[in-house]
Design an enzyme around this catalytic site. Sequence first.
Site, PDB file in Angstrom:
ATOM      1  N   LEU A 129       0.858  -1.169   0.000  1.00 56.32           N
ATOM      2  CA  LEU A 129       0.000   0.000   0.000  1.00 56.32           C
ATOM      3  C   LEU A 129       0.901   1.228   0.000  1.00 56.32           C
ATOM      4  O   LEU A 129       1.978   1.212   0.606  1.00 56.32           O
ATOM      5  CB  LEU A 129      -0.899   0.040   1.240  1.00 56.32           C
ATOM      6  N   ASP A 130       0.456   2.295  -0.654  1.00 52.09           N
ATOM      7  CA  ASP A 130       1.216   3.535  -0.623  1.00 52.09           C
ATOM      8  C   ASP A 130       1.318   4.068   0.805  1.00 52.09           C
ATOM      9  O   ASP A 130       0.466   3.764   1.658  1.00 52.09           O
ATOM     10  CB  ASP A 130       0.536   4.599  -1.500  1.00 52.09           C
ATOM     11  N   LYS A 131       2.319   4.872   1.048  1.00 50.86           N
ATOM     12  CA  LYS A 131       2.555   5.421   2.384  1.00 50.86           C
ATOM     13  C   LYS A 131       1.303   6.070   2.975  1.00 50.86           C
ATOM     14  O   LYS A 131       0.970   5.848   4.144  1.00 50.86           O
ATOM     15  CB  LYS A 131       3.696   6.451   2.318  1.00 50.86           C
TER      16      LYS A 131
END
Length: 295
Positions: A129-131
């Site tokens: 998942l993106d930050k």
Amino acid sequence: MQEKIEYSKFERERVDSFLADHYKDYSRSYFQKLAAKNKVLVNDKPVLPSHKLKRGDIVEAEFEKEVKLDIIPEEIKLDIIYEDDDIIIVNKQPGIVVHPSYGHPSGTLLNALTAHSKGKYNPYLVHRLDKDTSGLIMFAKNEKSKISISKQLQNRTVKKIYYAAVKGTIVENRGRIEAPLGRSPENRKLMSVNPLATKMAISEFKVIARKENFTLVEVRIITGRTHQIRSHMKYINHPVVGDKQYGGPETINGKTYERQMLHAYSVEFTHPGTSKTVEFAAPLPDDMKEIFSID
């Protein structure tokens, strides 16, 4: 694990395909890697993954032992949704990076899980998942589980649903976006629908709530491309709120939102240990609820 299997079929078959079919939880590419290390034997001799088997051949695969990850344990608070001997499901908070990298050598989910495991298992990352994206993320606790879930992801049998707060009022209650994605010619760090894009991406959405000039949508990704939801929503002129890279607004009613309002809400897959279908969900985070006045 090491087992000798007699090949009993009349038709000839590649050894990597045969082993992947015999050991359902392991992929063909896994056996190709074993063969490259001379760990796939036919009649006690190492063979290439393309070796064609004949009736009566004795096939043997030498499975590799798990390798300890060199990740420093850090005591970081975790919101664990589910855990057993094979998997662990975490509700990731926005702002935390999933795994160590050059720019983020510590303070990641993997650092936290390494501390949580207390040396009893290796937390294997099976997707990302993106930050600034919140929500569910899966980790495997052993090689078998890692390969099983990775195989399901590759075969697109894992059902993942996201919630996104986007700019503008989406009139349709449901919609489907079919548009190829590729690296943006203007910015190679971003993905976009452009004439050079070759990988088809499919997203289905359903409107959950509307308020003023914003819409809360439930999005199911049929494919799993990088930044798929973020780039697809921008493509239909409804960028994700707070998504600086893809043009979303950051301020609503005087309040600034510092991260993209994207949440991995639920996941459904076949459990690698029980072979049963399991489903997990993570509640909508407070910062997304307040945009639409959801209790």
